[in-house]
Motif scaffolding. Structure first.
Motif, PDB file in Angstrom:
ATOM      1  N   UNK A 178      -1.524   2.978   3.222  1.00 25.12           N
ATOM      2  CA  UNK A 178      -0.806   1.701   3.234  1.00 25.12           C
ATOM      3  C   UNK A 178      -0.809   1.099   4.629  1.00 25.12           C
ATOM      4  N   UNK A 179      -1.300  -0.131   4.716  1.00 24.16           N
ATOM      5  CA  UNK A 179      -1.158  -0.879   5.965  1.00 24.16           C
ATOM      6  C   UNK A 179       0.069  -1.778   5.886  1.00 24.16           C
ATOM      7  N   UNK A 214       4.348  -1.405   0.422  1.00 20.37           N
ATOM      8  CA  UNK A 214       4.043  -2.106  -0.823  1.00 20.37           C
ATOM      9  C   UNK A 214       2.836  -1.441  -1.474  1.00 20.37           C
ATOM     10  N   UNK A 215       3.005  -1.054  -2.736  1.00 20.66           N
ATOM     11  CA  UNK A 215       1.929  -0.419  -3.508  1.00 20.66           C
ATOM     12  C   UNK A 215       1.291  -1.463  -4.421  1.00 20.66           C
ATOM     13  N   UNK A 216      -0.032  -1.499  -4.423  1.00 15.09           N
ATOM     14  CA  UNK A 216      -0.723  -2.410  -5.333  1.00 15.09           C
ATOM     15  C   UNK A 216      -0.440  -2.009  -6.774  1.00 15.09           C
ATOM     16  N   UNK A 247       6.975  -7.196  -6.951  1.00 21.80           N
ATOM     17  CA  UNK A 247       6.764  -8.293  -6.002  1.00 21.80           C
ATOM     18  C   UNK A 247       5.338  -8.820  -6.168  1.00 21.80           C
ATOM     19  N   UNK A 248       5.135  -9.670  -7.162  1.00 29.39           N
ATOM     20  CA  UNK A 248       3.802 -10.231  -7.407  1.00 29.39           C
ATOM     21  C   UNK A 248       2.828  -9.157  -7.826  1.00 29.39           C
ATOM     22  N   UNK A 249       1.703  -9.063  -7.100  1.00 27.47           N
ATOM     23  CA  UNK A 249       0.679  -8.078  -7.445  1.00 27.47           C
ATOM     24  C   UNK A 249       0.925  -6.719  -6.784  1.00 27.47           C
ATOM     25  N   UNK A 250       2.094  -6.552  -6.187  1.00 24.04           N
ATOM     26  CA  UNK A 250       2.495  -5.295  -5.560  1.00 24.04           C
ATOM     27  C   UNK A 250       3.885  -4.884  -6.054  1.00 24.04           C
ATOM     28  N   UNK A 251       4.265  -3.678  -5.703  1.00 25.93           N
ATOM     29  CA  UNK A 251       5.626  -3.190  -5.887  1.00 25.93           C
ATOM     30  C   UNK A 251       6.139  -2.776  -4.517  1.00 25.93           C
ATOM     31  N   UNK A 252       7.269  -3.333  -4.107  1.00 22.29           N
ATOM     32  CA  UNK A 252       7.876  -2.961  -2.830  1.00 22.29           C
ATOM     33  C   UNK A 252       8.681  -1.684  -3.063  1.00 22.29           C
TER      34      UNK A 252
END
Length: 168
Positions: A39-40, A56-58, A129-134
């Motif tokens: 993760x960056x 944040x994970x895709x 969170x959109x195309x990710x999960x925080x």
């Protein structure tokens, strides 16, 4: 000045790349074998009480679903000379941990040797969170690796290291 309002994902990826970030590997053992993601988007210091960090994970990740329910996840903040192992763990195919030197805990957290910092974490919350999960992670312990030097930095779609400039 006029703002560009063309917010297509490829342009945003390039624009967001103007902001440098550290790089962390989040790893645990699953069925006796290491699993991990890179993760960056990793951020420290979200909260000191309780101690929380986040990333944040895709949503398309095939590995995050394997990790999110683990008792513990080891966060390894990667060192400047760990770009190769970072690419290897981030790969979609192959043995992503071939040759990797790992330290694991009894609770399953896996840490990459030679990282700058280790954080022993568990999942606190997950928020779409959109195309990710925080993901907020609770820190249960840490090990600083000060003799490892500078952290690995991701900037402008490439790995970099910190450079100290002399201002004379």
């Amino acid at each position: 000045m006029s703002l560009n309002r063309d917010l297509i994902p490829s342009a945003l990826r390039e624009i967001f790349g103007h902001f440098p970030s550290g790089v962390a590997a989040l790893c645990s053992t699953v069925g006796g074998a290491p699993q991990g993601i890179v993760a960056s988007t990793f951020t420290v210091g979200v909260s000191l009480d309780p101690p929380l960090v986040m990333f944040a994970a895709q949503n398309s990740s095939r590995t995050w679903p394997l990790l999110r329910d683990r008792e513990r996840i080891g966060v390894s903040v990667l060192a400047a000379d760990q770009a190769d192992i970072c690419r290897q763990i981030a790969a979609k195919t192959g043995d992503r941990f071939a040759g990797a030197r790992l330290t694991t805990t009894a609770s399953g957290a896996a840490f990459l040797e030679d990282a700058v910092l280790w954080l022993d974490c568990s999942v606190e919350t997950q928020t779409p969170a959109g195309d990710h999960t925080v993901v907020l992670l609770r820190v249960h312990g840490y090990c600083t690796r000060e003799n490892r030097g500078d952290p690995l930095i991701f900037h402008a779609s490439d790995f970099r290291s910190l450079q100290v400039h002399s201002f004379a």
